[in-house]
Design an enzyme around this catalytic site. Structure first.
Site, PDB file in Angstrom:
ATOM      1  N   HIS A 143       0.986  -7.310  -7.578  1.00 49.92           N
ATOM      2  CA  HIS A 143       2.059  -8.105  -6.978  1.00 49.92           C
ATOM      3  C   HIS A 143       3.329  -7.273  -6.849  1.00 49.92           C
ATOM      4  O   HIS A 143       3.454  -6.217  -7.455  1.00 49.92           O
ATOM      5  CB  HIS A 143       2.354  -9.333  -7.847  1.00 49.92           C
ATOM      6  CG  HIS A 143       2.856  -8.956  -9.206  1.00 49.92           C
ATOM      7  ND1 HIS A 143       2.015  -8.508 -10.204  1.00 49.92           N
ATOM      8  CD2 HIS A 143       4.110  -8.918  -9.726  1.00 49.92           C
ATOM      9  CE1 HIS A 143       2.726  -8.215 -11.279  1.00 49.92           C
ATOM     10  NE2 HIS A 143       4.007  -8.451 -11.014  1.00 49.92           N
ATOM     11  N   HIS A 202       8.404  -2.846  -5.510  1.00 52.08           N
ATOM     12  CA  HIS A 202       7.336  -1.901  -5.807  1.00 52.08           C
ATOM     13  C   HIS A 202       6.093  -2.659  -6.271  1.00 52.08           C
ATOM     14  O   HIS A 202       6.180  -3.812  -6.677  1.00 52.08           O
ATOM     15  CB  HIS A 202       7.776  -0.917  -6.891  1.00 52.08           C
ATOM     16  CG  HIS A 202       8.017  -1.576  -8.209  1.00 52.08           C
ATOM     17  ND1 HIS A 202       9.192  -2.271  -8.495  1.00 52.08           N
ATOM     18  CD2 HIS A 202       7.230  -1.695  -9.314  1.00 52.08           C
ATOM     19  CE1 HIS A 202       9.108  -2.765  -9.718  1.00 52.08           C
ATOM     20  NE2 HIS A 202       7.926  -2.436 -10.234  1.00 52.08           N
TER      21      HIS A 202
END
Length: 169
Positions: A34, A115
């Site tokens: 995620h 990220h």
């Protein structure tokens, strides 16, 4: 109760991330790959119910978009984390700011850098070895972002979806 907000990339990106996460990320079994939009925050469930309409509004006002993950980077020395970097993070940063404006209470000592973590909590030597090897790898992973998720944390540390919010198409 602990909550967080994240986007999940498409399956082909999750498969690539998991090929590294299963070796280098102790949270591999707790949450799928995620991109965190809002770090963990504490809130009563009643408060979360009041937050839902605000998140629905944000989703309805935000166009779906695509992102590209293009290289490996790390947060050393602040954190022993290796991640796939987002090439143009502006849409994620904008979404983060909108969400933060309604959640409010989450303060982080770090600047928000979108990220996808592939390794964390690594010993320093291992971090450097893995990063040295992976930074020579070419990544060209594109994924659409058409929803975000309000997540809640269970007592065993795993995360489940509380509610999903579809972006405008």
């Amino acid at each position: 109760m602990y909550f967080g907000i994240a986007v999940f990339p498409q399956k082909h990106v999750q498969d690539v991330a998991n090929s590294y996460r299963k070796r280098y990320d102790p949270h591999y079994t707790l949450i799928p790959p995620h991109i965190t939009l809002m770090d963990r925050f504490e809130m009563a469930e009643e408060e979360a119910e009041k937050l839902v309409p605000e998140l629905e509004r944000i989703a309805s006002e935000t166009e779906a978009f695509r992102i590209r993950l293009h290289k490996v980077s790390n947060f050393y020395p602040a954190s022993h984390t290796i991640y796939l970097a987002v090439e143009d993070s502006a849409p994620l940063v904008t979404l983060h700011k909108k969400i933060k404006s309604v959640v409010g209470r989450v303060e982080s000592p770090y600047e928000f850098i979108p990220h996808l973590t592939i390794g964390q909590k690594l010993p320093q030597d291992e971090l450097h070895d893995i990063y040295s090897s992976l930074r020579m790898t070419t990544f060209d992973l594109e994924t659409k972002i058409d929803r975000f998720h309000l997540l809640y944390q269970l007592e065993n540390g795993s995360w489940n979806i509380y509610q999903s919010f579809l972006l405008k198409r």
